[in-house]
Design a protein around this motif. Structure first.
Motif, PDB file in Angstrom:
ATOM      1  N   GLY A 153      29.987 -15.841  26.507  1.00 48.38           N
ATOM      2  CA  GLY A 153      30.898 -15.600  25.396  1.00 48.38           C
ATOM      3  C   GLY A 153      31.699 -14.333  25.530  1.00 48.38           C
ATOM      4  O   GLY A 153      31.379 -13.441  26.320  1.00 48.38           O
ATOM      5  N   GLY A 184      33.502 -11.588  22.751  1.00 49.58           N
ATOM      6  CA  GLY A 184      33.561 -11.238  21.327  1.00 49.58           C
ATOM      7  C   GLY A 184      34.628 -10.222  21.002  1.00 49.58           C
ATOM      8  O   GLY A 184      34.481  -9.441  20.078  1.00 49.58           O
ATOM      9  N   GLY A 205      28.507  -7.198  18.929  1.00 46.63           N
ATOM     10  CA  GLY A 205      28.062  -8.246  19.835  1.00 46.63           C
ATOM     11  C   GLY A 205      26.857  -9.024  19.335  1.00 46.63           C
ATOM     12  O   GLY A 205      26.274  -9.799  20.081  1.00 46.63           O
ATOM     13  N   GLY A 221      26.841 -11.459  17.390  1.00 48.96           N
ATOM     14  CA  GLY A 221      27.128 -12.890  17.424  1.00 48.96           C
ATOM     15  C   GLY A 221      27.761 -13.412  16.151  1.00 48.96           C
ATOM     16  O   GLY A 221      28.240 -12.656  15.317  1.00 48.96           O
ATOM     17  N   LYS A 222      27.758 -14.729  16.033  1.00 44.87           N
ATOM     18  CA  LYS A 222      28.488 -15.412  14.968  1.00 44.87           C
ATOM     19  C   LYS A 222      27.693 -16.621  14.503  1.00 44.87           C
ATOM     20  O   LYS A 222      26.921 -17.198  15.270  1.00 44.87           O
ATOM     21  CB  LYS A 222      29.806 -15.959  15.529  1.00 44.87           C
ATOM     22  CG  LYS A 222      30.932 -14.965  15.706  1.00 44.87           C
ATOM     23  CD  LYS A 222      31.715 -14.823  14.428  1.00 44.87           C
ATOM     24  CE  LYS A 222      33.165 -14.436  14.676  1.00 44.87           C
ATOM     25  NZ  LYS A 222      33.349 -13.143  15.309  1.00 44.87           N
TER      26      LYS A 222
END
Ligand SMILES: Nc1ncnc2c1ncn2[C@@H]1O[C@H](COP(=O)(O)OP(=O)(O)OP(=O)(O)O)[C@@H](O)[C@H]1O
Ligand SMILES: [Mg+2]
Length: 116
Positions: A35, A37, A87, A89-90
């Motif tokens: 990923g 970010g 970092g 996340g989501k």
């Protein structure tokens, strides 16, 4: 029904799985992901400045839940996956049109929760 897609730090996976188990969430898919970010690094190239997109290893969780499980699931991930550093996340919550359990042909609410 919703599909909860969470992108988390790999080192937080065990804590998140424990929190999900305590929240009685059963049935999920885990994938290794790469990923980005938003953090950018300027890199010189012979044509001038360009921007390098750094990728970092992440874990992706896909969790299908009935609506009343959305809040406990999201809360479990939020509390277990957070370090406070950039970092972390989501979490995305997506509408789900249909779910089928292949073995029985059951559909929707009857199909989304694993049989104990
Ligand atoms: N808009 C997005 N769409 C899809 N995946 C995303 C998105 N934003 C972040 N991700 C995924 O989440 C991972 C972690 O993102 P990150 O935690 O950096 O999000 P952020 O919004 O920039 O938060 P922070 O400010 O804490 O860095 C990324 O590596 C990527 O896999
Ligand atoms: Mg970021």
């Amino acid at each position: 029904m919703k599909l909860i897609v969470a992108i988390i730090r790999p080192e937080k996976l065990n804590e998140v799985l424990e929190a999900l188990f305590r929240a009685e969430v059963r049935g999920l898919t885990i994938s290794a992901a790469q990923g980005h970010g938003g953090e950018t690094e300027q890199v010189e190239t012979y044509r001038g400045m360009t921007v390098k997109m750094e990728l970092s290893p992440k874990i992706r969780l896909d969790i299908g839940v009935s609506d009343h499980f959305v809040e406990p699931t999201v809360h479990a991930i939020l509390s277990a996956a957070r370090t406070g550093e950039v970092g972390d996340g989501k979490i995305f919550v997506l509408p789900v049109e249909r779910v089928y359990r292949i073995r029985t042909g059951e559909r929707d609410e009857a199909a989304v929760t694993p049989v104990a």
